[in-house]
Write an enzyme that holds these catalytic residues in place. Structure first.
Site, short mmCIF file in Angstrom:
data_model
loop_
_atom_site.label_atom_id
_atom_site.label_comp_id
_atom_site.label_asym_id
_atom_site.label_seq_id
_atom_site.Cartn_x
_atom_site.Cartn_y
_atom_site.Cartn_z
N ASP A 192 10.18 33.89 64.81
CA ASP A 192 11.09 32.75 64.97
C ASP A 192 10.59 31.81 66.08
O ASP A 192 10.83 30.61 66.04
CB ASP A 192 12.51 33.23 65.32
CG ASP A 192 13.26 33.75 64.10
OD1 ASP A 192 12.90 33.37 62.98
OD2 ASP A 192 14.21 34.54 64.28
N LYS A 220 17.62 43.74 63.44
CA LYS A 220 16.66 43.06 64.32
C LYS A 220 16.46 43.73 65.68
O LYS A 220 15.33 43.97 66.08
CB LYS A 220 17.07 41.61 64.53
CG LYS A 220 16.39 40.66 63.58
CD LYS A 220 16.67 39.23 64.02
CE LYS A 220 16.11 38.25 63.02
NZ LYS A 220 16.38 36.87 63.39
P1 NAP Z 1 24.46 34.26 66.71
O1 NAP Z 1 23.53 35.16 67.43
O2 NAP Z 1 25.71 34.81 66.11
O3 NAP Z 1 24.87 33.06 67.73
C1 NAP Z 1 25.81 32.09 67.35
C2 NAP Z 1 25.87 30.99 68.39
O4 NAP Z 1 26.70 29.95 67.89
C3 NAP Z 1 26.48 31.43 69.73
O5 NAP Z 1 25.84 30.74 70.77
C4 NAP Z 1 27.94 30.97 69.58
O6 NAP Z 1 28.57 30.70 70.81
C5 NAP Z 1 27.74 29.67 68.84
N1 NAP Z 1 28.94 29.26 68.10
C6 NAP Z 1 29.46 29.82 66.98
N2 NAP Z 1 30.55 29.13 66.58
C7 NAP Z 1 30.73 28.12 67.47
C8 NAP Z 1 31.68 27.07 67.59
N3 NAP Z 1 32.66 26.92 66.71
N4 NAP Z 1 31.51 26.20 68.61
C9 NAP Z 1 30.52 26.32 69.50
N5 NAP Z 1 29.58 27.30 69.44
C10 NAP Z 1 29.69 28.19 68.44
O7 NAP Z 1 23.72 33.52 65.51
P2 NAP Z 1 22.14 33.20 65.39
O8 NAP Z 1 21.49 34.29 64.66
O9 NAP Z 1 21.64 32.77 66.68
O10 NAP Z 1 22.18 31.95 64.37
C11 NAP Z 1 22.65 30.67 64.76
C12 NAP Z 1 22.35 29.66 63.66
O11 NAP Z 1 20.94 29.54 63.51
C13 NAP Z 1 22.87 30.07 62.27
O12 NAP Z 1 23.31 28.91 61.62
C14 NAP Z 1 21.65 30.62 61.58
O13 NAP Z 1 21.71 30.48 60.16
C15 NAP Z 1 20.56 29.74 62.16
N6 NAP Z 1 19.22 30.32 62.13
C16 NAP Z 1 18.26 29.62 61.51
C17 NAP Z 1 16.97 30.09 61.47
C18 NAP Z 1 15.91 29.29 60.77
O14 NAP Z 1 14.82 29.81 60.54
N7 NAP Z 1 16.18 28.04 60.43
C19 NAP Z 1 16.64 31.31 62.08
C20 NAP Z 1 17.66 32.02 62.74
C21 NAP Z 1 18.96 31.51 62.75
P3 NAP Z 1 29.31 31.88 71.63
O15 NAP Z 1 28.24 32.59 72.38
O16 NAP Z 1 30.26 31.17 72.52
O17 NAP Z 1 29.99 32.77 70.62
#
Ligand code: NAP
Length: 265
Positions: A100, A65
């Site tokens: 997104d 990405k």
């Molecule tokens: P990412 O860049 O890895 O970010 C993960 C986020 O989750 C960070 O803010 C992290 O906090 C937080 N986190 C992880 N574990 C945690 C915990 N145990 N307690 C509190 N905070 C926690 O991931 P992403 O790509 O943004 O994706 C996030 C979610 O969105 C995923 O479930 C993904 O499948 C979903 N998503 C969905 C769509 C859709 O179209 N529906 C699109 C994109 C993503 P820290 O910064 O403190 O590590």
């Protein structure tokens, strides 16, 4: 025949192929949607190869990405989010877009949730949170970002024009909010919610970006509190709809795409 696809690694479980192919079938378009899973995470080389092969449009996912941003001409939105998830090869040079953001905006629109003037809370500060924050700010919401790592919330808030908080502020923020987006992965692996249930209320609209499971604990507790609940498949659907419309110039057959997506889930 037009060829569209998804590049990432892994992409084996992606629901984009059935969702896009359902649209081609519904509109009788001579098009296919395929997946590419290169071993080497070189987004620039992949974009060049796709262009050479005559691919018409590419979706881009992890780990490509951010990398792809330098290989295309990003539009303003993709620049603001700092990530490209859709490449369009129809112009003189490949252009990069972030659908997104539209995924978030159109999900709220689908549920008739106004964003202009709304008090919104985004939990998380990763890629999904960045897209959600840009979406909400662009549509006129006042945005607060709460994240486990406060420094990441601060960096994102600075970039998009929002307030930054730690997770300990969530209870107060959410009890006063109109809109809540969970953009963390909390709720995927375990039946836990990132937001205290006591803070949820009937005037709130909650979008959970998590889509496996579709009904997360957060959405269950939000529904119990009388809130409007929007599962992560809506965001996934509308980012696909935005890519489809950009590539084909046609209005997407949203119902057919939604049915294919939900069958896949
Ligand atoms: P990412 O860049 O890895 O970010 C993960 C986020 O989750 C960070 O803010 C992290 O906090 C937080 N986190 C992880 N574990 C945690 C915990 N145990 N307690 C509190 N905070 C926690 O991931 P992403 O790509 O943004 O994706 C996030 C979610 O969105 C995923 O479930 C993904 O499948 C979903 N998503 C969905 C769509 C859709 O179209 N529906 C699109 C994109 C993503 P820290 O910064 O403190 O590590």
């Amino acid at each position: 025949m037009d060829v569209y696809g998804l590049i990432g690694n892994p992409v084996g479980h992606s629901l984009s192929p059935p969702m896009h192919e359902a649209a081609y079938e519904e509109l009788d378009l001579n098009a296919r949607y395929v997946t590419f899973e290169p071993d080497a995470a070189d987004g620039a080389a992949a974009v060049e190869a796709a262009e050479t092969l005559g691919v018409d449009g590419l979706n881009v996912t992890i780990p490509f990405k951010e990398d792809v941003l330098d290989a295309v001409e990003p539009d303003d939105l993709a620049r603001r989010v700092g990530a490209v998830n859709t490449v369009d090869f129809s112009g003189e040079v490949p252009t990069g877009h972030n659908t997104d953001v539209a995924g978030v905006q159109r999900s709220f629109e689908h549920f008739d949730v106004p964003l202009a003037g709304a008090d919104a809370v985004v939990v998380g500060a990763g890629g999904a949170a960045r897209a959600a924050a840009v979406a909400l700010v662009t549509d006129g919401a006042e945005v607060a970002i709460a994240n486990r790592t406060v420094e990441r919330a601060e960096a994102l808030a600075d970039d998009v024009g929002a307030d930054a908080h730690g997770l300990d502020a969530l209870e107060d923020l959410v009890s006063e909010a109109d809109v809540l987006v969970n953009a963390t992965s909390v709720g995927m692996e375990e039946d836990v919610s990132p937001v205290p249930a006591d803070a949820l209320h009937g005037d709130l609209a909650v979008l959970d970006a998590v889509y496996t499971p579709l009904e997360t604990r957060l959405l269950r507790e939000a529904a119990d509190a009388g809130a409007t609940t929007i599962d992560g498949a809506w965001m996934l659907l509308y980012q696909g709809v935005a890519a489809f419309e950009r590539w084909t110039g046609e209005d997407a057959p949203v119902e057919a795409m939604n049915a294919a997506l939900r069958e896949g889930l």
